[in-house]
Design an enzyme around this catalytic site. Structure first.
Site, PDB file in Angstrom:
ATOM      1  CG  ASN A  98    -110.710  68.883  21.207  1.00 29.83           C
ATOM      2  OD1 ASN A  98    -109.816  69.615  21.623  1.00 29.83           O
ATOM      3  ND2 ASN A  98    -111.396  68.074  22.020  1.00 29.83           N
ATOM      4  CE1 TYR A 161    -101.032  65.273  22.552  1.00 32.69           C
ATOM      5  CE2 TYR A 161     -99.553  66.983  23.364  1.00 32.69           C
ATOM      6  CZ  TYR A 161    -100.826  66.566  22.996  1.00 32.69           C
ATOM      7  OH  TYR A 161    -101.879  67.442  23.073  1.00 32.69           O
TER       8      TYR A 161
END
Length: 255
Positions: A98, A161
């Site tokens: 994560n 990203y």
């Protein structure tokens, strides 16, 4: 009463590592897994109130839980983190990658060091943790990578990203094929816009405007919650998902 409590503990006996677990989606996964009966190790980079409050919540939750300061993008710190997992849990049944962050930047202004930092923090970190934890995983275990729907929608100001989250999906698919013969499943969960404490920390008017705007993009007319993501991750690491691997599951309310 005891039988009902145990029925809700769907991960009883499972051992999980969740990276980046002190805030946001990671924190939600850590707490949900612990409450479902799992023993959980998580890590963070920066000390603060979020870490302290997480430690307090886990201390009140049955099981073996540990919060370790470690940068998932640093090979030496990953080695130390996984050694902690081995020492305290004697193996792992699931890894949730994560950890990750980025700073929005127009592509024309994106400097090489910002590109590299985004790559290290989101993709290289997942690689380092996955590679190092493989000896602790056995048949029936699971790896879940946290992606993002921006990998498919695109994002102005987030080319770096978007690129690394797209790469994470490819990494998931190939790992699923390579690790499948060992009985290890690999999946990606791609959240849409999720209401976390970062939204609450904005000025009230700006936060409400953002909630309305992003809610209007979804078929369900609301933002996602941390629990929406955590429940999906817990399903994937549970035995109920024993034949699910190589998948990218969008949890985005249909944007």
């Amino acid at each position: 009463m005891e039988e009902a409590a145990r029925a809700g503990r769907t991960l009883l006996g499972k051992r999980l590592l969740v990276t980046g677990g002190s805030r946001g989606i990671g924190r939600g996964i850590v707490l949900a897994a612990a409450r479902a009966g799992a023993d959980v190790v998580t890590c963070y980079r920066t000390p603060g109130e979020a870490v302290a409050s997480l430690e307090q919540e886990l201390a009140r939750t049955p099981g073996k839980h540990q919060v370790v300061r470690a940068d998932a993008a640093d090979p030496a710190e990953v080695n130390r983190l996984v050694a902690e997992c081995e020492a305290s849990l004697d193996g792992l049944d699931a890894v949730v990658n994560n950890a990750g962050s980025f700073l929005p930047r127009p592509y024309a202004e994106l400097e090489p060091e910002e590109w590299d930092a985004t790559l290290r923090g989101n993709l290289t970190a997942a690689h380092l943790v996955t590679r190092r934890t493989l000896p602790l995983l056995g048949a029936g275990s699971s790896i879940v990578n946290i992606g993002s729907t921006v990998a498919f929608l695109g994002m102005a100001g987030g080319v770096h990203y978007t690129a690394v989250k797209s790469a994470l999906v490819g990494m998931t698919r190939s790992l699923a094929r390579e690790l499948g013969p060992q009985g290890i499943r690999v999946n990606t969960v791609s959240p849409g816009r999720i209401a976390t404490e970062a939204l609450d920390e904005q000025p009230a008017e700006a936060a409400e405007r953002e909630r309305r705007m992003f809610s209007s993009f979804t078929a369900l007319g609301r933002l996602g919650t941390v629990d929406d993501i955590a429940r999906t991750v817990l399903f994937l690491v549970s035995d109920h998902a024993a034949y699910i691997t190589g998948q990218n599951i969008h949890v985005d309310g249909c944007v």
